[in-house]
Design an enzyme around this catalytic site. Sequence first.
Site, PDB file in Angstrom:
ATOM      1  N   ASP A   1       0.881  -1.178  -0.004  1.00  0.00           N
ATOM      2  CA  ASP A   1       0.273  -0.211  -0.030  1.00  0.00           C
ATOM      3  C   ASP A   1       0.795   1.152  -0.087  1.00  0.00           C
ATOM      4  O   ASP A   1       1.746   1.405   0.767  1.00  0.00           O
ATOM      5  CB  ASP A   1      -0.888   0.113   1.225  1.00  0.00           C
TER       6      ASP A   1
ATOM      7  N   HIS B   1      -7.706   9.918   4.366  1.00  0.00           N
ATOM      8  CA  HIS B   1      -7.360   8.812   5.256  1.00  0.00           C
ATOM      9  C   HIS B   1      -7.513   9.043   6.573  1.00  0.00           C
ATOM     10  O   HIS B   1      -7.639  10.121   6.954  1.00  0.00           O
ATOM     11  CB  HIS B   1      -6.016   8.587   4.970  1.00  0.00           C
TER      12      HIS B   1
ATOM     13  N   ASN C   1     -10.153   0.285   0.352  1.00  0.00           N
ATOM     14  CA  ASN C   1      -8.861   0.357   1.401  1.00  0.00           C
ATOM     15  C   ASN C   1      -9.613   0.802   2.924  1.00  0.00           C
ATOM     16  O   ASN C   1      -9.971   1.839   2.935  1.00  0.00           O
ATOM     17  CB  ASN C   1      -7.854   1.298   1.063  1.00  0.00           C
TER      18      ASN C   1
HETATM   19  P1  13P Z   1      -8.423   4.552   6.390  1.00  0.00           P
HETATM   20  O1  13P Z   1      -7.199   4.108   7.412  1.00  0.00           O
HETATM   21  O2  13P Z   1      -8.842   6.021   6.427  1.00  0.00           O
HETATM   22  O3  13P Z   1      -9.423   3.448   6.219  1.00  0.00           O
HETATM   23  O4  13P Z   1      -7.631   4.481   5.066  1.00  0.00           O
HETATM   24  C1  13P Z   1      -6.891   3.334   4.453  1.00  0.00           C
HETATM   25  C2  13P Z   1      -6.336   3.510   3.353  1.00  0.00           C
HETATM   26  O5  13P Z   1      -6.863   4.111   2.247  1.00  0.00           O
HETATM   27  C3  13P Z   1      -5.067   2.712   3.118  1.00  0.00           C
HETATM   28  O6  13P Z   1      -4.304   3.051   1.878  1.00  0.00           O
END
Ligand code: 13P
Length: 296
Positions: free
Chosen positions: A91, A185, A236
């Site tokens: 990621d 995020h 995600n």
């Molecule tokens: P969150 O932590 O907001 O769920 O986002 C996760 C994400 O996008 C990881 O790439």
Amino acid sequence: MSRIYHSKLVNSTKMVKDAHANKYAIGHFNINNLEWTKSILEAAQESNTPVIIATSEGALKYMGGAPVVVGMVNGLLETLNITVPVALHLDHGQSVEMAKKCIEAGYSSVMFDGSHLPYEENISKVKELMDFANEHEVSVEAEIGSIGGEEDGVVGEGELGDPNQAAEMATTGITMLAAGIGNIHGKYPEWWKSLSFDTLEELQAACKLPMVLHGGSGIPQDQVEKAIKLGISKINVNTELQLAFRDATREYIEAKKDLDDEAKGFDPRKLLAPGYKALKQTFMDLTKVFGCQGKA
Ligand code: 13P
């Protein structure tokens, strides 16, 4: 390149293409340790759900590096008899080198996040990664625009993706595209209203690829469902799992169960069990909304 481990991992390509064609989304879940990995794999198997297990660069360093993560995931696929499709994904890979290192270690899917770079540099690095990724049959995610998040204590909304860039990114052969569509995020702040569905529609029309929704924690269900209809095929999630784990662990400690020496409440296998169960439940709740349960 030699792969150290025998692996049942698959890349993300078939998963997200099927999801895109049939209007549901695959869950991408960030892991931090053994409990996280085991709970997600077990929940995926129990619900017959294909899944993407992901590590940020920070999480993979925390766990001891890519070979440790690959070894742990591959080991669990064997010992838990996991038969649903599982991809192991990097990621927000910050460099082509890091993405290649993870591929060499056995990751089956990688994101190169060049969203902080000038666009020309971003796409040229994506192109640089593609030959290597194709050679190893690894799926690739790229990003345009940017995802909002906290910087210096201020939560920003990120930068909306540009449809021309989305169309050009699609020509590189990437599997899926992440784009800023007003997503953030971490926890969504009070002032946040909505994803930008107009932007998503324009981007989808331009790239026609499965698209990725970052910041999947805490988006209202109706918005998630609408985003999936408009081309989001991978969602995600990180923060929501962490909060579920935190809440369950807090309950255990507030009930002073960790202080029950007779019952060995201090044993980490007991201390971490409520969090592990909460992760499984969160997986089940989210994948139901994403529509991917039973799609293995
Ligand atoms: P969150 O932590 O907001 O769920 O986002 C996760 C994400 O996008 C990881 O790439």
